[in-house]
Enzyme design. Sequence first.
Site, PDB file in Angstrom:
ATOM      1  CD  GLU A   1      -9.785  -7.392  -2.091  1.00 58.38           C
ATOM      2  OE1 GLU A   1      -8.730  -6.806  -2.289  1.00 58.38           O
ATOM      3  OE2 GLU A   1     -10.548  -7.129  -1.135  1.00 58.38           O
TER       4      GLU A   1
ATOM      5  CG  HIS B   1      -2.146  -0.914   0.864  1.00 61.22           C
ATOM      6  ND1 HIS B   1      -2.235  -2.200   1.326  1.00 61.22           N
ATOM      7  CD2 HIS B   1      -3.223  -0.723   0.061  1.00 61.22           C
ATOM      8  CE1 HIS B   1      -3.326  -2.758   0.855  1.00 61.22           C
ATOM      9  NE2 HIS B   1      -3.954  -1.895   0.087  1.00 61.22           N
TER      10      HIS B   1
ATOM     11  CB  CYS C   1     -10.154  -1.667  -8.448  1.00 57.64           C
ATOM     12  SG  CYS C   1     -10.484  -2.793  -7.091  1.00 57.64           S
TER      13      CYS C   1
ATOM     14  CG  ASP D   1      -5.493  -8.176  -0.905  1.00 59.45           C
ATOM     15  OD1 ASP D   1      -4.436  -8.462  -0.318  1.00 59.45           O
ATOM     16  OD2 ASP D   1      -6.161  -7.159  -0.647  1.00 59.45           O
TER      17      ASP D   1
HETATM   18  C1  PEP Z   1      -6.487  -5.233  -4.299  1.00 61.58           C
HETATM   19  O1  PEP Z   1      -6.274  -6.028  -3.392  1.00 61.58           O
HETATM   20  O2  PEP Z   1      -6.165  -5.437  -5.478  1.00 61.58           O
HETATM   21  C2  PEP Z   1      -7.138  -3.940  -4.012  1.00 61.58           C
HETATM   22  C3  PEP Z   1      -7.500  -3.113  -4.968  1.00 61.58           C
HETATM   23  O3  PEP Z   1      -7.308  -3.612  -2.696  1.00 61.58           O
HETATM   24  P1  PEP Z   1      -6.082  -3.102  -1.786  1.00 61.58           P
HETATM   25  O4  PEP Z   1      -4.886  -2.907  -2.673  1.00 61.58           O
HETATM   26  O5  PEP Z   1      -6.507  -1.834  -1.139  1.00 61.58           O
HETATM   27  O6  PEP Z   1      -5.910  -4.222  -0.816  1.00 61.58           O
HETATM   28 MG    MG Z   2      -7.256  -5.703  -1.496  1.00 63.54          MG
END
Ligand code: PEP
Ligand code: MG
Length: 599
Positions: free
Chosen positions: A453, A211, A524, A477
């Site tokens: 995910e 992140h 996403c 994920d």
């Molecule tokens: C993902 O896991 O791809 C996602 C978009 O959520 P995050 O990156 O916030 O875990």
């Molecule tokens: Mg995620």
Amino acid sequence: MVFHPSKHSLTQHAAPSSGEERVFQGVAVAPGIAEGMVMIHFQEEENIPFRDLQPEELDAEAARFEGALLATRTELLGLQERLSQSATASDAGIFDAHLLVLEDPSLIDEVLNGIRREKHNAEFVFQGVSHKFIKTLSAIDDPYLRERAIDLEDVTRRVIRHLLGKSGQRLAGHDRSHIIVADELTPSDTATLNRENVAGFITEKGSKTSHTAIMARSLGIPAVVGLEGICNLLESGCVVLMDGYSGKVFLNPSPSTRAAYQVLAEQKEHVEERLESLRETDSVTTDGRRITLAANIELPEELDEVSASGADGIGLYRTEFLYFNRTVPPDEEEQYAVYRQVAERVAPRGAIIRTLDIGGDKPTECLDLGHEENPFLGCRAIRFCLNNPEIFKTQLRAILRAGLHGNLKMMFPMISGHEELLHAKALLNEAAEELRAKGMPFQNDMELGLMIEVPSSAIMADMLAREVSFFSIGTNDLLQYLMAVDRGNERIAHLHDPANPAVVRILKMVVDAAHAAGIWVGICGELAGDIEFTPLLVGLGIDELSTSASLVPRVKKAIRSLDLTACREVVTHALSGEPAAEIYARTTGLARTRYPDLF
Ligand code: PEP
Ligand code: MG
């Protein structure tokens, strides 16, 4: 590879360099080129300032220490109060032990006496005394006393933050432009970076989908991670040039290196200018397949960039960032105001609000997640929300109310199966009932989606599709759980590979299940912004791609340069048993032929 020029030009940050050039190779996670002075960021405790005091300052210093104890006490009581109202009520007791530390006369007297005797500032003296106590307690072979050492460590951190005036904010300290070098930055550290002053960052730990890296891309700050040992190799004040495209970091860049990067930065700038002309165009392939291209945001401050990028709205708003760098979680009114602002500013386009996804690599001070051996496999995201219905419903009410001010959708993260989804939906109904009972207006037919995910939800996608209006695949994920590879671990980052045939198959399964049920499906995760894979994703039939606003123009250019027939061929081969290397060669081969200028 994805890129955009840094907002920080080379000349802006150039500083005289001295000594021999040395080159270090890390992992490029956020594009851009920056040169500047290094500031090594140590964990708070290691950054404790040291001051000699005059005799006339001692009373005030002692009072400052007592004030910090009081502020910490208020903070802990607040946390305890909130916890006692939630499902984790039994955990509220842990703060009793923390409160007792704050009243421990032997500790407090030793600090107060130490300030007067040594004539040093309170944080310095307190850290020394506290470390002595922690060492003594930890050395005794008694589990109870070792627990007390952990309590003391926690309380010490809180008191020191109050003494430093840092409670609720971090990393905001330096007012000169610089490059941050750290062992690791948390997403909440990154959220407080001042874009005006931070030209880039380099860390020892981290990966493309951590992140912290995602945040760097959103902020448009070049970043290189995975440079083990860099904190010891560099020192604050030295000059580095960093390349967020290739992952190279140059200590004491030579005149020829700087000249070469000056040319590269200008080339990138030109490509970016050309992309700007696509802003008002549609993201449609040459043979007419339209793909919605949206932007991901972590903070409402990014909304201007979203509209400048030409995105079709927001495909993922990571609301957990609202909960960072504070000791008390946002209440319904605060959240309503923020979501309403997002809805109004993005209108007439839409925004998908993702409900709280805390935990994993996103801890926060204001919610007690407890200690977990494996946080990514622990009580994160929807699991935390289902265990803490009051916290969850507060957010749900705020989103439902904000829905009246624009085009909002909502989605749940980390759903692993049918029952979990039904439980979350039941709480959503409760939240709506509560608003109805209070006579509060809200949008009662908001579209609901879920994030795919966890592999179990991909396998059950046909069943889950009956319960929601859309799927959004969180590839960061999904790949982590599919391949059993920690998304933040640089040592195994090569296994987090979208070209793996198992990844292609699981994506295909989800797309087919969604389309068979008549719902749309987007991606996403970071894969959505990786133009090497756009041919594969288009060929799979993905309906929406959502990525950092800074990457939207190049993904749009990629889509507009492709045709569905060629993309489908990539997928047909990938599903026929090709190994990862060939799948990668095929998708990136098509990409490099159709939009070579983007590489
Ligand atoms: C993902 O896991 O791809 C996602 C978009 O959520 P995050 O990156 O916030 O875990
Ligand atoms: Mg995620």
